[in-house]
Write a protein that holds these residues in place. Structure first.
Motif, PDB file in Angstrom:
ATOM      1  N   ARG A 154       2.526  35.871  38.624  1.00 35.69           N
ATOM      2  CA  ARG A 154       3.459  36.289  39.673  1.00 35.69           C
ATOM      3  C   ARG A 154       2.826  36.074  41.046  1.00 35.69           C
ATOM      4  O   ARG A 154       2.380  37.024  41.694  1.00 35.69           O
ATOM      5  N   PRO A 155       2.730  34.813  41.500  1.00 35.69           N
ATOM      6  CA  PRO A 155       2.089  34.549  42.798  1.00 35.69           C
ATOM      7  C   PRO A 155       2.815  35.207  43.959  1.00 35.69           C
ATOM      8  O   PRO A 155       2.217  35.428  45.023  1.00 35.69           O
ATOM      9  N   ARG A 175       3.528  53.630  47.291  1.00 34.36           N
ATOM     10  CA  ARG A 175       3.737  52.826  46.097  1.00 34.36           C
ATOM     11  C   ARG A 175       2.419  52.292  45.546  1.00 34.36           C
ATOM     12  O   ARG A 175       1.407  52.259  46.226  1.00 34.36           O
ATOM     13  N   TRP A 176       2.487  51.841  44.291  1.00 32.50           N
ATOM     14  CA  TRP A 176       1.340  51.147  43.717  1.00 32.50           C
ATOM     15  C   TRP A 176       1.151  49.814  44.435  1.00 32.50           C
ATOM     16  O   TRP A 176       2.119  49.210  44.919  1.00 32.50           O
ATOM     17  N   PRO A 177      -0.081  49.307  44.501  1.00 32.06           N
ATOM     18  CA  PRO A 177      -0.341  48.026  45.166  1.00 32.06           C
ATOM     19  C   PRO A 177       0.265  46.851  44.388  1.00 32.06           C
ATOM     20  O   PRO A 177       0.673  46.967  43.235  1.00 32.06           O
ATOM     21  N   THR A 178       0.251  45.712  45.050  1.00 34.09           N
ATOM     22  CA  THR A 178       0.756  44.478  44.460  1.00 34.09           C
ATOM     23  C   THR A 178      -0.291  43.835  43.544  1.00 34.09           C
ATOM     24  O   THR A 178      -1.485  43.853  43.836  1.00 34.09           O
ATOM     25  N   PHE A 179       0.181  43.257  42.438  1.00 34.09           N
ATOM     26  CA  PHE A 179      -0.640  42.452  41.538  1.00 34.09           C
ATOM     27  C   PHE A 179      -0.086  41.034  41.514  1.00 34.09           C
ATOM     28  O   PHE A 179       1.078  40.796  41.834  1.00 34.09           O
ATOM     29  N   LEU A 180      -0.925  40.086  41.096  1.00 29.88           N
ATOM     30  CA  LEU A 180      -0.518  38.681  41.062  1.00 29.88           C
ATOM     31  C   LEU A 180      -0.208  38.188  39.653  1.00 29.88           C
ATOM     32  O   LEU A 180       0.011  36.997  39.448  1.00 29.88           O
ATOM     33  N   GLY A 181      -0.169  39.093  38.708  1.00 32.35           N
ATOM     34  CA  GLY A 181       0.161  38.717  37.340  1.00 32.35           C
ATOM     35  C   GLY A 181      -0.255  39.802  36.368  1.00 32.35           C
ATOM     36  O   GLY A 181      -0.911  40.776  36.745  1.00 32.35           O
TER      37      GLY A 181
END
Length: 250
Positions: A154-155, A175-181
């Motif tokens: 998930r780029p 919120r929870w932080p962003t992940f890239l996959g």
């Protein structure tokens, strides 16, 4: 609070680069570790962490469940099943040896805690090469793993969202932080989904025998685990609470 011992395995790699400059070719090499943020977080939470790097598994991992009993929890992160199963004595000399993954399963059944953290060599892994669905680890996790490549890249970023209350998920600001996959997993009927991302389970907890288990579908550090996640004020408290639950603190 008395100190608990955790065995953390994985999160290291050696890289080899091939460089072409006109008619000239040369190679470069390097070594990196990605486990420091999680190891530091657990240390801050009062855990004593023993770290075994990927290349040290065959020489240092305690293959017998009796030796694992010294730990309150075992964490595997980005280390493939073959690293445990293909000891040089077995691969090159055809000698019978204890199965370290079976020892982990016995350890958990007897009351130990177990966590698998996502990565290219976790769960099924990139191109299916982590190979855990073919092992006894598949029997103790609170999730069913996909066959083949299980990655969801998930780029553009994806944020997990809490879907249940649990000691591992005390309220945090924002919120929870962003992940890239992450890795696509299916929660078992007896598993409890605590976080979801993109409609998929992101954190699932459960029990096996007398022990507790958890599956975290993404990285504890880059690349899927973004700097936003590693630098998040909730990073340390989250891992401390989750591993604390696995170790029977709550």
């Amino acid at each position: 609070m008395s100190s608990s011992r955790v065995l953390f395995v994985g999160e290291s790699f050696t890289n080899i680069g091939l460089n072409l400059k006109g008619f000239s070719v040369y190679t470069t090499g390097g070594y990196e570790e990605g486990g420091k943020p999680l190891i530091d977080a657990l240390g801050d939470a009062g855990f004593e962490v023993d770290y075994i790097r990927n290349h040290e598994v065959t020489s240092r991992f305690p293959a017998e469940p009796e030796a694992l009993a010294a730990y309150d929890a075992v964490i595997l992160s980005d280390v493939g099943a073959d690293t445990f199963l293909l000891h040089p004595d077995t691969l090159f000399k055809s000698r019978i040896r204890p199965n370290p993954l079976a020892s982990i399963a016995s350890y958990v059944a007897g009351g130990g805690g177990f966590l698998m953290v996502g990565g290219y060599m976790s769960f099924s892994g990139i191109a299916g090469s982590a190979c855990y669905p073919n092992t006894v680890i598949a029997d103790i996790l609170p999730v069913t793993m996909m066959t083949g490549d299980d990655r969801i890249e998930r780029p553009e970023g994806v944020r997990p969202e809490p879907v249940a209350e649990h000691p591992a998920l005390e309220p945090v600001d924002g919120r929870w932080p962003t992940f890239l996959g992450y890795q696509r997993l299916v929660a078992r009927r007896e598993g409890e989904v605590l976080l979801k991302a993109g409609g998929d389970p992101f954190l699932v907890v459960g029990r096996h025998g007398k022990g507790r288990t958890a599956a975290f579908a993404s990285d504890c550090s880059p690349h899927w685990g973004t700097p936003e996640f590693v630098g998040w004020q909730g990073y340390g408290p989250f891992w401390g609470r989750l591993v604390g639950w696995l170790a029977g603190r709550s």
